[in-house]
Design a protein around this motif. Structure first.
Motif, PDB file in Angstrom:
ATOM      1  N   LEU A 231      57.951 -51.972   1.091  1.00 47.60           N
ATOM      2  CA  LEU A 231      56.815 -51.334   1.753  1.00 47.60           C
ATOM      3  C   LEU A 231      55.665 -51.031   0.801  1.00 47.60           C
ATOM      4  O   LEU A 231      54.585 -50.644   1.254  1.00 47.60           O
ATOM      5  N   LEU A 232      55.869 -51.212  -0.487  1.00 49.27           N
ATOM      6  CA  LEU A 232      54.773 -51.091  -1.440  1.00 49.27           C
ATOM      7  C   LEU A 232      54.227 -52.460  -1.834  1.00 49.27           C
ATOM      8  O   LEU A 232      53.403 -52.564  -2.747  1.00 49.27           O
ATOM      9  N   GLY A 233      54.723 -53.513  -1.166  1.00 51.03           N
ATOM     10  CA  GLY A 233      54.203 -54.856  -1.407  1.00 51.03           C
ATOM     11  C   GLY A 233      54.862 -55.590  -2.546  1.00 51.03           C
ATOM     12  O   GLY A 233      54.431 -56.697  -2.899  1.00 51.03           O
ATOM     13  N   ARG A 234      55.915 -55.036  -3.145  1.00 48.12           N
ATOM     14  CA  ARG A 234      56.581 -55.690  -4.270  1.00 48.12           C
ATOM     15  C   ARG A 234      57.531 -56.763  -3.751  1.00 48.12           C
ATOM     16  O   ARG A 234      58.337 -56.507  -2.853  1.00 48.12           O
ATOM     17  N   PRO A 235      57.455 -58.001  -4.300  1.00 50.41           N
ATOM     18  CA  PRO A 235      58.271 -59.100  -3.770  1.00 50.41           C
ATOM     19  C   PRO A 235      59.759 -58.873  -4.002  1.00 50.41           C
ATOM     20  O   PRO A 235      60.180 -58.381  -5.048  1.00 50.41           O
ATOM     21  N   LEU A 236      60.541 -59.242  -2.986  1.00 47.64           N
ATOM     22  CA  LEU A 236      61.994 -59.137  -3.070  1.00 47.64           C
ATOM     23  C   LEU A 236      62.653 -60.508  -3.088  1.00 47.64           C
ATOM     24  O   LEU A 236      63.565 -60.759  -3.860  1.00 47.64           O
ATOM     25  N   SER A 237      62.198 -61.415  -2.221  1.00 51.12           N
ATOM     26  CA  SER A 237      62.765 -62.769  -2.175  1.00 51.12           C
ATOM     27  C   SER A 237      61.771 -63.692  -1.515  1.00 51.12           C
ATOM     28  O   SER A 237      60.979 -63.266  -0.666  1.00 51.12           O
ATOM     29  N   ALA A 238      61.818 -64.977  -1.910  1.00 50.34           N
ATOM     30  CA  ALA A 238      60.927 -65.987  -1.345  1.00 50.34           C
ATOM     31  C   ALA A 238      61.749 -67.073  -0.681  1.00 50.34           C
ATOM     32  O   ALA A 238      62.845 -67.424  -1.157  1.00 50.34           O
ATOM     33  N   THR A 239      61.226 -67.627   0.416  1.00 51.51           N
ATOM     34  CA  THR A 239      61.940 -68.638   1.182  1.00 51.51           C
ATOM     35  C   THR A 239      60.982 -69.751   1.584  1.00 51.51           C
ATOM     36  O   THR A 239      59.928 -69.468   2.174  1.00 51.51           O
ATOM     37  N   PRO A 240      61.314 -71.043   1.292  1.00 44.69           N
ATOM     38  CA  PRO A 240      60.496 -72.143   1.821  1.00 44.69           C
ATOM     39  C   PRO A 240      60.626 -72.196   3.344  1.00 44.69           C
ATOM     40  O   PRO A 240      61.680 -71.868   3.901  1.00 44.69           O
ATOM     41  N   VAL A 241      59.572 -72.605   4.008  1.00 38.94           N
ATOM     42  CA  VAL A 241      59.567 -72.656   5.470  1.00 38.94           C
ATOM     43  C   VAL A 241      59.123 -74.043   5.897  1.00 38.94           C
ATOM     44  O   VAL A 241      58.119 -74.564   5.415  1.00 38.94           O
ATOM     45  N   THR A 242      59.902 -74.654   6.794  1.00 34.60           N
ATOM     46  CA  THR A 242      59.523 -75.975   7.303  1.00 34.60           C
ATOM     47  C   THR A 242      59.167 -75.942   8.785  1.00 34.60           C
ATOM     48  O   THR A 242      58.236 -76.625   9.212  1.00 34.60           O
TER      49      THR A 242
ATOM     50  N   ASN B 189      49.506 -44.668   4.220  1.00 34.11           N
ATOM     51  CA  ASN B 189      49.367 -43.407   3.499  1.00 34.11           C
ATOM     52  C   ASN B 189      50.176 -43.449   2.204  1.00 34.11           C
ATOM     53  O   ASN B 189      49.672 -43.129   1.118  1.00 34.11           O
ATOM     54  N   LEU B 190      51.425 -43.875   2.321  1.00 35.24           N
ATOM     55  CA  LEU B 190      52.284 -43.966   1.144  1.00 35.24           C
ATOM     56  C   LEU B 190      51.770 -45.018   0.172  1.00 35.24           C
ATOM     57  O   LEU B 190      51.740 -44.794  -1.051  1.00 35.24           O
ATOM     58  N   GLN B 191      51.354 -46.160   0.675  1.00 34.92           N
ATOM     59  CA  GLN B 191      50.845 -47.221  -0.201  1.00 34.92           C
ATOM     60  C   GLN B 191      49.614 -46.760  -0.983  1.00 34.92           C
ATOM     61  O   GLN B 191      49.515 -46.976  -2.197  1.00 34.92           O
ATOM     62  N   MET B 192      48.671 -46.146  -0.294  1.00 37.14           N
ATOM     63  CA  MET B 192      47.433 -45.743  -0.955  1.00 37.14           C
ATOM     64  C   MET B 192      47.670 -44.590  -1.920  1.00 37.14           C
ATOM     65  O   MET B 192      47.064 -44.528  -2.998  1.00 37.14           O
ATOM     66  N   GLY B 193      48.559 -43.689  -1.568  1.00 36.91           N
ATOM     67  CA  GLY B 193      48.887 -42.605  -2.490  1.00 36.91           C
ATOM     68  C   GLY B 193      49.588 -43.109  -3.731  1.00 36.91           C
ATOM     69  O   GLY B 193      49.281 -42.694  -4.862  1.00 36.91           O
ATOM     70  N   TRP B 194      50.540 -44.023  -3.552  1.00 36.11           N
ATOM     71  CA  TRP B 194      51.283 -44.583  -4.683  1.00 36.11           C
ATOM     72  C   TRP B 194      50.350 -45.335  -5.620  1.00 36.11           C
ATOM     73  O   TRP B 194      50.443 -45.203  -6.853  1.00 36.11           O
ATOM     74  N   ALA B 195      49.447 -46.125  -5.050  1.00 34.68           N
ATOM     75  CA  ALA B 195      48.506 -46.900  -5.870  1.00 34.68           C
ATOM     76  C   ALA B 195      47.555 -45.979  -6.628  1.00 34.68           C
ATOM     77  O   ALA B 195      47.245 -46.216  -7.806  1.00 34.68           O
ATOM     78  N   ALA B 196      47.075 -44.932  -5.969  1.00 32.61           N
ATOM     79  CA  ALA B 196      46.172 -43.997  -6.641  1.00 32.61           C
ATOM     80  C   ALA B 196      46.877 -43.279  -7.778  1.00 32.61           C
ATOM     81  O   ALA B 196      46.303 -43.066  -8.861  1.00 32.61           O
ATOM     82  N   ALA B 197      48.138 -42.913  -7.584  1.00 36.15           N
ATOM     83  CA  ALA B 197      48.894 -42.242  -8.641  1.00 36.15           C
ATOM     84  C   ALA B 197      49.162 -43.185  -9.806  1.00 36.15           C
ATOM     85  O   ALA B 197      49.158 -42.765 -10.977  1.00 36.15           O
ATOM     86  N   ALA B 198      49.401 -44.470  -9.496  1.00 40.21           N
ATOM     87  CA  ALA B 198      49.677 -45.444 -10.562  1.00 40.21           C
ATOM     88  C   ALA B 198      48.509 -45.546 -11.529  1.00 40.21           C
ATOM     89  O   ALA B 198      48.706 -45.755 -12.733  1.00 40.21           O
ATOM     90  N   GLU B 199      47.291 -45.390 -11.039  1.00 42.90           N
ATOM     91  CA  GLU B 199      46.115 -45.485 -11.900  1.00 42.90           C
ATOM     92  C   GLU B 199      45.974 -44.278 -12.825  1.00 42.90           C
ATOM     93  O   GLU B 199      45.206 -44.320 -13.785  1.00 42.90           O
TER      94      GLU B 199
ATOM     95  N   LEU C  62      60.750 -44.325   3.263  1.00 40.70           N
ATOM     96  CA  LEU C  62      60.878 -43.958   1.850  1.00 40.70           C
ATOM     97  C   LEU C  62      61.792 -44.933   1.121  1.00 40.70           C
ATOM     98  O   LEU C  62      61.470 -45.417   0.023  1.00 40.70           O
ATOM     99  N   ALA C  63      62.936 -45.241   1.721  1.00 39.28           N
ATOM    100  CA  ALA C  63      63.909 -46.112   1.053  1.00 39.28           C
ATOM    101  C   ALA C  63      63.341 -47.505   0.822  1.00 39.28           C
ATOM    102  O   ALA C  63      63.564 -48.120  -0.232  1.00 39.28           O
ATOM    103  N   ARG C  64      62.581 -48.019   1.776  1.00 38.29           N
ATOM    104  CA  ARG C  64      62.015 -49.363   1.616  1.00 38.29           C
ATOM    105  C   ARG C  64      60.815 -49.374   0.682  1.00 38.29           C
ATOM    106  O   ARG C  64      60.277 -50.440   0.386  1.00 38.29           O
ATOM    107  N   ALA C  65      60.412 -48.197   0.209  1.00 41.82           N
ATOM    108  CA  ALA C  65      59.428 -48.112  -0.867  1.00 41.82           C
ATOM    109  C   ALA C  65      60.110 -47.799  -2.203  1.00 41.82           C
ATOM    110  O   ALA C  65      59.421 -47.564  -3.197  1.00 41.82           O
ATOM    111  N   GLY C  66      61.433 -47.798  -2.198  1.00 42.26           N
ATOM    112  CA  GLY C  66      62.172 -47.530  -3.433  1.00 42.26           C
ATOM    113  C   GLY C  66      62.317 -46.062  -3.762  1.00 42.26           C
ATOM    114  O   GLY C  66      62.686 -45.711  -4.891  1.00 42.26           O
TER     115      GLY C  66
END
Length: 915
Positions: free
Chosen positions: A886-897, A101-111, A135-139
């Motif tokens: 929670l809005l899909g914005r990258p925070l950190s990347a880690t190689p995985v073996t 719900n939050l993701q779709m609302g945020w994306a619609a507002a961004a447009e 809310l906090a994990r969506a910034g």
């Protein structure tokens, strides 16, 4: 400044309620037309669009030509939109649905220029514990809300803390979202009225300006509002017009001392209307089905299909989220509104099912057509029982299920189908009509294996998978035409190969696939060589009044209740006592009649053994009750003296290897104005219950905090399980429960049947919740009422009982498809998908995402369902993991073996994208 006030023009828009969606949309278009005209005429005017993008989407669908005008007002700061797609009921959908719900609302507002970064929740009937973390994990750092705040908050703001420790500063709309309207009643007296209101509430505001929410339901502010406020502003009082975002970010202190942790369900400053948890049961069940179906569709689509079905998934999600609106799934609307919600949820389920089935068809194309494919939607391996259609074996023949590795398991036959599908006699001239039933090779849903044509007789032999060679319909037509040239009576017989329903145990890898073939056994069954348990599980057994599987045992008492013994020896006695009472309330609040009649003793009890194992044992208990037909037509505080005999069927089931007892109830509802509850007595009284839902397990006591105009009845929601003492009940949809008898038992509401949206005079609520509008459909008269749940007897608490995992296992059946490759081919090897290991880990989503410059990936959302945290290990075919918000914005990347280790804090929600 004490002598200042900020007015926030807005409206609250119930998308559907006492009028259906399109009627309210007609009003919405007129209201937003007025808002746009007012804002364009006055650059100082501001408007907050209720925090939900659905109102904007609904408007632009009717007024697409106004899109640029709206964007200009958003980017210019006059119009605040988002962040939600819709203002939802937080307790009647999953935590994952809240996130989407939050993701779709945020994306619609961004447009359209960007979202208001405020978690605006003005009219929800209480708030879930993990909302601050979502809310906090969506910034988002701020929230604003009204209902559910406890009496300990004496100011206009507090810090709301989630179980994981996340916090958001929360503006408390302690006088509701329309507190500014009384000030505006007489435009020439705004200054005086505002002064009086500020004085009455001065202790709330401190040095902050008064927040005057200038709006109400379904109406735009008067276009003259800004003029009135300019006239009222002066040396004695500074009045500003702002959006809610501007008020919170520019006019008040960020530092507040009051802290509230967890869910908000206090009645002290506003009604939370808890009866919505149980009214219109069908909507709650359809919401759960829709959510499960789209979850499974996303998982299978991500792991086993290359097809881009995102348009269908987006459509399904949009319709699910639309249906979560707090006057939609709650069932507090008119019958026509509820019918529309039901249809919308059905449409969402259909779209998701199409994606799910298409994804499953891809690996099924590698499985022979005389075999089956099983898909496990959960990220841990498990052995599941599946029902499949097979050819009935000859007497004395034992069937086994053969896996891809050659191992075999015994199966349980549970029913056989008739072999004669039709037996007709007709004149020869009518034979051509019979052939019209045949579509290429299909007849009556089966395939023609072969036919026998002799003088006066035509016999069709049908099969699920034909064993004979090709079938030519044109040859059959020619032969029948020649035979029909001779007049006389013909017999046309349609026979199906003898069929049976087999119950098959299948070991399926995590998020994986497994194939099997049911065939006659010609040798001693081979033990599986994969990750099956080393020791054989005890079989499920049943006699006339007992069921057992070596882990749990059930005894059926003379009154039809159940005594259950758990793995650790815990005993629950009298489980399943049904108590029916009157309900003179409405869709918002339960209310017992003053002279209620409780019916708890059946007039008749019968017990029927259905299956006696070895994989599944089932018994049906039928109890007949004399329930009053309704409340008295003369006095709503009395139940009618007339009764109707109502049989209630309870199906009791144990399966091999499961540490819980499955229970389902079913009856045809012939009574109005009543509430029926299923009781689970506890061996010792308790003072606390705990229920799981929306990424948390929330503890609650025997009472609720009151103080407003609503009696604080201590009924609460459970989404996946409720636990109290030694009883843990797994549920498959949002369910109302209460600790009853001073904590001596759990009562689950199976049905609450009422006939009005709201009643004007309610014994447990001072003011009406809406107009007194009839809602006869909410009585569920003539409807078959079905509920299913499972009970785990265990004295080790919900964590010791492994309730998080068991609830997921219970709610999420494996998926089964017949193979479509040529019959007789080898079975493909079992295949694993993503696997997640860790104690008390909930995986709420696995889906394909397009990602960033790294390309597409699979997003996994996990939550640690524990106050001590947990380590999750994720394994699968990936070499990189990116943590995102929670809005899909990258925070950190880690190689995985060699797999991904995630140390999750207590109650932490974590989202990663693996590639």
């Amino acid at each position: 400044m004490r002598n200042s006030a900020v007015f926030v023009p807005h409206f609250h828009w119930d998308r559907e309620w006492y009028e259906p969606f399109q009627v309210f949309r007609h009003r919405l278009v007129a209201a937003l037309d007025t808002v746009l005209e007012t804002a364009e005429a006055n650059p100082d005017f501001r408007f907050t669009v209720d925090g939900q993008m659905a109102a904007i989407e609904d408007y632009l669908e009717m007024r697409p030509e106004n899109r640029d005008r709206l964007v200009a007002l958003v980017t210019g700061g006059q119009l605040a939109i988002g962040p939600w797609l819709i203002l939802l009921d937080e307790f009647l959908c999953s935590g994952e649905t809240i996130v989407r719900n939050l993701q779709m609302g945020w994306a619609a507002a961004a447009e359209l220029g960007g979202s208001m970064p405020i978690g605006y929740l003005p009219d929800m009937f209480g708030h879930v514990a993990q909302m601050p973390q979502i809310l906090a994990r969506a910034g988002i750092e701020h929230a604003a809300l009204w209902r559910g705040v406890p009496g300990s908050v004496d100011g206009h703001a507090f810090r709301w803390r989630a179980p994981d420790g996340s916090e958001v500063r929360t503006e408390f709309l302690f006088d509701g979202y329309d507190n500014g309207l009384d000030v505006l009643l007489v435009p020439d007296q705004i200054g005086r009225a505002l002064g009086e209101y500020a004085e009455m509430t001065a202790d709330r505001w401190g040095d902050d300006p008064v927040l005057a929410m200038a709006g109400t339901d379904h109406n735009a502010p008067d276009p003259r509002l800004a003029t009135w406020l300019r006239r009222a502003s002066g040396d004695e009082r500074a009045i500003t017009i702002a959006t809610l975002d501007e008020y919170i970010r520019e006019h008040v202190r960020d530092e507040v001392s009051a802290v509230v942790t967890g869910e908000l369900r206090s009645h002290v400053r506003g009604n939370i209307l808890p009866g919505v948890l149980s009214v219109r049961l069908g909507l709650k069940q359809r919401m759960a089905v829709a959510e499960r179906t789209i979850d499974h569709a996303e998982r299978l689509n991500a792991l086993w299909s290359r097809r881009d079905d995102s348009p269908f998934l987006s459509l399904a999600w949009h319709k699910i989220i639309e249906s979560t609106a707090h006057d939609s799934v709650v069932g507090s609307g008119t019958d026509e509104t509820s019918d529309q919600v039901e249809a919308r949820l059905a449409e969402a389920t259909h779209a998701a099912r199409a994606v799910r089935d298409a994804a499953l068809a891809v690996p099924a194309a590698l499985v022979p057509s005389d075999a089956y494919l099983v898909a496990n939607p959960l990220p841990f391996p498990r052995t599941a029982l599946v029902e499949v259609d097979v050819a009935a074996p000859p007497a004395g023949t034992v069937l086994v299920a053969t896996a891809a590795d050659g191992s075999t398991r015994p199966v349980q036959l549970i029913s056989e189908a008739p072999t004669v599908l039709s037996d007709e006699r007709m004149d020869a001239s009518q034979l051509e009509r019979v052939l019209r039933r045949i579509h290429r090779r299909e007849l009556f849903g089966r395939l023609i294996d072969h036919y026998e044509l002799t003088p006066g007789s035509l016999v069709f032999h049908l099969a699920e998978v034909p064993a004979s060679g090709p079938f030519d319909l044109l040859i059959l037509r020619r032969e029948v035409a020649a035979a029909a040239a001779h007049p006389g009576e013909w017999r046309v017989l349609t026979l199906e190969e003898a069929r049976a329903t087999a119950l098959v145990p299948v070991r399926v890898p995590a998020s994986g696939l497994a194939g099997f073939r049911v065939e006659p056994s010609d040798r001693t069954p081979v033990r599986p060589t994969t990750s099956a348990p080393a020791t054989a599980a005890a079989p499920a057994t049943a006699t006339d009044r007992t069921l057992s599987n070596g882990l749990v045992e059930v005894t059926i008492a003379a009154d039809g209740t159940l005594d259950m013994t758990g793995t650790d020896g815990t005993v629950l006695r009298g489980v399943g006592r049904l108590v029916d009472g009157g309900d003179r309330g409405d869709s918002y609040n339960y209310a017992p009649p003053a002279q209620d009649v409780l019916v708890s003793e059946p007039t008749e009890v019968t017990v029927e053994l259905l299956e006696d194992g070895p994989l599944r044992a089932r018994t049906r208990v039928t109890r007949v009750y004399e329930w009053p037909v309704a409340l008295s037509s003369d006095e709503r505080d009395l139940r009618d003296s007339r009764t109707v005999p109502t049989p209630v069927e309870t199906l009791v089931e144990v399966r091999v290897g499961e540490p819980f007892v499955r229970v389902s109830t079913s009856f045809l509802n012939q009574s109005a104005d009543h509430r029926l509850r299923f009781h689970v007595p506890l061996p010792e009284a308790v003072t606390v219950s705990a229920s799981a839902g929306q990424f948390a397990v929330t503890e609650r006591g025997l009472t609720a905090e009151g103080g407003w105009g609503e009696y604080p009845i201590p009924t609460f929601p459970a989404s996946s399980f409720v636990s109290a003492g030694a009883a843990h009940v797994l549920v498959d949809h949002a369910t109302e429960y209460e600790l009853v008898g001073d904590g001596s038992g759990i009562a689950l509401t199976l049905l609450r049947a009422i006939g009005s949206i709201s009643v004007n005079i309610h014994p447990l609520r001072d003011e009406p919740a809406a107009s007194e509008i009839p809602a006869p459909g909410a009585q569920d008269l003539g409807m078959r009422i079905e509920n299913r749940f499972a009970i785990v007897p265990s004295s080790t608490g919900w964590q010791g009982a492994n309730a998080v995992v068991l609830a997921e296992d219970f709610r999420n059946d494996v998926l089964v498809a017949r193979g479509t490759a040529p019959a007789g081919d080898r079975l493909p090897p079992d295949t694993a998908g993503l696997r997640v290991d860790g104690a008390d880990i909930l995986v709420s989503s696995i889906r394909r995402v397009e990602g960033d410059e790294r390309g597409p990936g699979i997003e996994v959302r996990l939550a640690a369902m524990s106050d001590t945290g947990s380590t999750a290990r994720v394994t699968g075919a990936f070499t990189e993991a990116t943590t995102v918000d929670l809005l899909g914005r990258p925070l950190s990347a880690t190689p995985v073996t060699d797999g991904l280790e995630l140390a999750l804090g207590p109650w932490e929600i974590r989202t990663v994208v693996v590639r």
